[in-house]
Design an enzyme around this catalytic site. Sequence first.
Site, PDB file in Angstrom:
ATOM      1  N   ASP A  87       4.199  -6.452   4.350  1.00  0.00           N
ATOM      2  CA  ASP A  87       3.579  -5.357   5.108  1.00  0.00           C
ATOM      3  C   ASP A  87       3.562  -5.675   6.599  1.00  0.00           C
ATOM      4  O   ASP A  87       2.682  -5.243   7.328  1.00  0.00           O
ATOM      5  CB  ASP A  87       2.155  -5.107   4.570  1.00  0.00           C
ATOM      6  CG  ASP A  87       1.521  -3.841   5.138  1.00  0.00           C
ATOM      7  OD1 ASP A  87       2.257  -2.958   5.596  1.00  0.00           O
ATOM      8  OD2 ASP A  87       0.272  -3.752   5.119  1.00  0.00           O
ATOM      9  N   HIS A 126       3.350   2.667  13.197  1.00  0.00           N
ATOM     10  CA  HIS A 126       2.283   3.641  13.414  1.00  0.00           C
ATOM     11  C   HIS A 126       2.657   4.679  14.468  1.00  0.00           C
ATOM     12  O   HIS A 126       1.811   5.431  14.934  1.00  0.00           O
ATOM     13  CB  HIS A 126       0.983   2.934  13.814  1.00  0.00           C
ATOM     14  CG  HIS A 126       0.358   2.163  12.697  1.00  0.00           C
ATOM     15  ND1 HIS A 126      -0.953   1.761  12.706  1.00  0.00           N
ATOM     16  CD2 HIS A 126       0.860   1.745  11.504  1.00  0.00           C
ATOM     17  CE1 HIS A 126      -1.218   1.097  11.582  1.00  0.00           C
ATOM     18  NE2 HIS A 126      -0.138   1.073  10.848  1.00  0.00           N
ATOM     19  N   HIS A 169       0.836  -1.210   0.000  1.00  0.00           N
ATOM     20  CA  HIS A 169       0.000   0.000   0.000  1.00  0.00           C
ATOM     21  C   HIS A 169       0.867   1.255   0.000  1.00  0.00           C
ATOM     22  O   HIS A 169       1.954   1.277   0.573  1.00  0.00           O
ATOM     23  CB  HIS A 169      -0.984   0.019   1.171  1.00  0.00           C
ATOM     24  CG  HIS A 169      -0.368   0.043   2.526  1.00  0.00           C
ATOM     25  ND1 HIS A 169      -0.076   1.196   3.194  1.00  0.00           N
ATOM     26  CD2 HIS A 169       0.044  -0.973   3.340  1.00  0.00           C
ATOM     27  CE1 HIS A 169       0.448   0.909   4.374  1.00  0.00           C
ATOM     28  NE2 HIS A 169       0.549  -0.395   4.491  1.00  0.00           N
ATOM     29  N   ASP A 199      -0.398   4.375   0.838  1.00  0.00           N
ATOM     30  CA  ASP A 199      -0.852   5.402   1.783  1.00  0.00           C
ATOM     31  C   ASP A 199      -0.142   5.203   3.108  1.00  0.00           C
ATOM     32  O   ASP A 199       0.470   4.144   3.348  1.00  0.00           O
ATOM     33  CB  ASP A 199      -2.375   5.342   1.971  1.00  0.00           C
ATOM     34  CG  ASP A 199      -2.835   4.020   2.572  1.00  0.00           C
ATOM     35  OD1 ASP A 199      -2.280   2.955   2.178  1.00  0.00           O
ATOM     36  OD2 ASP A 199      -3.735   4.028   3.427  1.00  0.00           O
ATOM     37  N   ASP A 256       6.408   1.387   6.424  1.00  0.00           N
ATOM     38  CA  ASP A 256       5.001   0.979   6.298  1.00  0.00           C
ATOM     39  C   ASP A 256       4.281   1.858   5.303  1.00  0.00           C
ATOM     40  O   ASP A 256       3.698   2.853   5.666  1.00  0.00           O
ATOM     41  CB  ASP A 256       4.338   1.036   7.682  1.00  0.00           C
ATOM     42  CG  ASP A 256       2.891   0.581   7.673  1.00  0.00           C
ATOM     43  OD1 ASP A 256       2.469  -0.082   6.718  1.00  0.00           O
ATOM     44  OD2 ASP A 256       2.167   0.915   8.638  1.00  0.00           O
ATOM     45  N   GLU A 277      -5.068   1.472   2.743  1.00  0.00           N
ATOM     46  CA  GLU A 277      -4.849   0.428   3.742  1.00  0.00           C
ATOM     47  C   GLU A 277      -4.954   0.956   5.168  1.00  0.00           C
ATOM     48  O   GLU A 277      -5.495   0.285   6.040  1.00  0.00           O
ATOM     49  CB  GLU A 277      -3.471  -0.222   3.523  1.00  0.00           C
ATOM     50  CG  GLU A 277      -3.338  -1.607   4.172  1.00  0.00           C
ATOM     51  CD  GLU A 277      -2.835  -1.563   5.624  1.00  0.00           C
ATOM     52  OE1 GLU A 277      -2.902  -2.601   6.281  1.00  0.00           O
ATOM     53  OE2 GLU A 277      -2.392  -0.493   6.111  1.00  0.00           O
ATOM     54  N   GLU A 278      -4.464   2.166   5.372  1.00  0.00           N
ATOM     55  CA  GLU A 278      -4.484   2.730   6.726  1.00  0.00           C
ATOM     56  C   GLU A 278      -5.858   3.306   7.078  1.00  0.00           C
ATOM     57  O   GLU A 278      -6.039   3.933   8.117  1.00  0.00           O
ATOM     58  CB  GLU A 278      -3.411   3.824   6.865  1.00  0.00           C
ATOM     59  CG  GLU A 278      -1.986   3.366   6.569  1.00  0.00           C
ATOM     60  CD  GLU A 278      -1.425   2.354   7.563  1.00  0.00           C
ATOM     61  OE1 GLU A 278      -2.182   1.913   8.455  1.00  0.00           O
ATOM     62  OE2 GLU A 278      -0.257   1.984   7.422  1.00  0.00           O
TER      63      GLU A 278
END
Lengths: 479, 479
Positions: free
Chosen positions: B198, B448, B101, B103, B135, B169-170
């Site tokens: 991922d 994150h 991903h 994003d 990520d 994805e997020e």
Amino acid sequence: MVNEASLETFYKIVDQNQDDYVERLREAVAIPSISSIVGHRDDVVRMSHWLTSLFEKLGIKYEARDIGSHVMDNVDLKLPPIILGTYGNDPNKKTILVYGHYDVQPALLEDGWSSKPFDMIETSKGQLIGRGASDDKGPIIGWLNAIEAHQNAEIDFPVNLKICFEGMEENGSEGLEELIANEADKYFKGVDAVCISDNYWLGVTKPCLTYGLRGICAYKVTICGPGKDLHSGVFGGTVHEPMTDLFHLFSKLVAPNGDILITGINDDVAPLTDEENKVYQSLEFSLNELHSAIESKTNIYDNEIETLQHRWRYPSLTIHGIEGAFSSSGFKTVLPAKVIGKFSIRIVPNMDPKRVNELVEKFLKDEFAKLGSKNTLSIECLHSAKAWLSSPHHWNYVAASKAVERIFKCKPDLTREGGSIPVTLTFQDALNKNVLLLPMGRGDDGAHSINEKLDRSNYIQGIKLFGAYLHEIASCKAE
Amino acid sequence: MVNEASLETFYKIVDQNQDDYVERLREAVAIPSISSIVGHRDDVVRMSHWLTSLFEKLGIKYEARDIGSHVMDNVDLKLPPIILGTYGNDPNKKTILVYGHYDVQPALLEDGWSSKPFDMIETSKGQLIGRGASDDKGPIIGWLNAIEAHQNAEIDFPVNLKICFEGMEENGSEGLEELIANEADKYFKGVDAVCISDNYWLGVTKPCLTYGLRGICAYKVTICGPGKDLHSGVFGGTVHEPMTDLFHLFSKLVAPNGDILITGINDDVAPLTDEENKVYQSLEFSLNELHSAIESKTNIYDNEIETLQHRWRYPSLTIHGIEGAFSSSGFKTVLPAKVIGKFSIRIVPNMDPKRVNELVEKFLKDEFAKLGSKNTLSIECLHSAKAWLSSPHHWNYVAASKAVERIFKCKPDLTREGGSIPVTLTFQDALNKNVLLLPMGRGDDGAHSINEKLDRSNYIQGIKLFGAYLHEIASCKAE
């Protein structure tokens, strides 16, 4: 002896001027004196000026006491003044201190009001709808109207009046307690009794005198686990979760039927005497009113007496919420690291806050130890206030009771309340004088809700009641 | 058989071009493609253009699939495209689908970053710090770098590659599941296996292949009492309080030691086999790493193996929070009228979400009935996903394992994860093909969190790993 003719004249003047009194209330309601919103602080101050203008007009000596400033929402704000007034100084008369507040709760049309909250309207049923109409602008202006009516009627005012009107009641009464303590032997010297009109009838038809309030012990219980919030997928099942601990711990505090389970907590509760029990038999209260107030039928007790006793004279424990956990709508895979549970106990005579704190702390620590958690527990008492209980046999109450009979042709209910009105206890403790709660509004006035109202009849009869009360005070024997 | 000489050339090219790869990652990180913030949606789209330019440069056929729009924060927003790519179409080669991903999570310097989050820096230790570095921009660009390196080295690309890069994805992977289901027999036709990069190594030194994920059943439990929030002083002790009920109810769900107490819930958990147990004996993991991750020593188990087993292969239950109660700082005398407790269960093989729902519902209803409360209970399963478990014996894993040995000179750890990566199960179910999770970054990358990083060595060795994996795929026998 009360001068019956004088009183009748007073009533007549009040009736004649009632539209002016309503206009006066409308003017006051129009000033949005919201003490808890920074942008309205100037309005609170403006409201104090409105009042002192009226004091001047009525010849009431006053001081608008500057009580400094405070920080609210990161803004340094000047506090609105506490208005101290003196009306009359006759050593042959009793001196009564009346307290009220000129600030109000927030209100927005968008909250669901049926009319603009600061634009008072009168409905066809005679309800004066507007923020502050009942809480507490109606009552404080009621005292001033009573003074004016005596002047208009050219009747001697029966007592010396001391006035204490604050502008921060809806926001913690900042500065009030200190002022009362400081002025107990100065401005308030010579006060014989205190009368506060800032609560409500139990129901909607029968006046009451209120002689008791529950106290409160409020707690903050912090459970700390991980150093930061964790992902519940990654760490769930491998760490002691503060939320799990908190739910176990708080489930031990109170039973679903309301019984407090903290060891020893109920031991000091004053036993119910026959005399007290009798008071409950004739109160104007029905479960229907409760159902309408709670908008449900989730009452624990199926009869009025037990319901009121558990509201007024038995302790209760409420869990208010959790700080630090996920509280929004939706869903989040968070494992909260540190959670702060908040609960409070409404305490009653003869519970002592200090003893309650000890019992709560011991109980929580013991129960937490049983959980076998590696998290840490800390307990903080946020604030506490004793319960307040006065004697309805005191001359202050007897006078008020007679006044109610004069105006409403019935004996008042003798009520207590479940919540606390801290200033009650403050005055009693600082002045060591009897305090009476003499409500003007009805139980359904919705003081902190939308569409707050004061019935015109309660307002006008209330002015008469205040006058009659002061005349009864003058004629009764103070022991 | 793998052409060793080709691979060596490939490695050499990767090493030679590593600074270019870092610059390429820096360019990508500079685009703040945050999918969950309205104002950044254009950046997400810009990121998709950046990628498709690179696809064009590398001769990868692609489609940027428009997947419609959605409403976020009351704004109707076009979704960023899902980029589908095809590189090679040789019927004699295997076809591998790679997913990633483009994003990223939100990031603000004020959150505590040591440098501007979208201005990637490299530390003296070779950490590439920037939002999305690990990520998932590092991995997705890693695949493209691997293709380019083959072109530069003039080596035949060993497989046909299908690419699926999404930009949501997020933020719930809006539209992805539908696209995968629709394209299973179209764009994804002929795919032999899937590889997703991922996730992360378990620790910081040893690579891993990930073959299992826990599933989830998330619940919302609503207890309704009064029709509106009440004052705890006035009504405390006289009504059944939803908070009291919720605390009693949720205290029954899980023990402080993590054991789920819902009747029957543990019955279906797959027993631990000797073979599986062996995997746990040699993993690169220490309680010190756990302590550092949870920033405390509040772990339930005092050894690594039980800790990982409870993270990966046993269910767990987390209480996330309460909606509708008081959750701010400070104190409020509120008796909440309607509270919504939220919890989730991480489920494992062989638990079935439907069966879990039945057990949860029955248990909560039975326990609620025991409370004798007049409040009402309702239970809603917000979402559920099965656990995912692959076989590390599958040729897809065998190829990846050999590739790890080539690059890192050690056998990879075989890991599972406690959280869910929904796309894994989606691909497996829709394509009915083996899915491999092949991480590029380390366990401490802070995907994150603030200061997200990807070590330069992980990035560069990761590019080699991806290439070597595809060569091993080409040479292995697919059963």
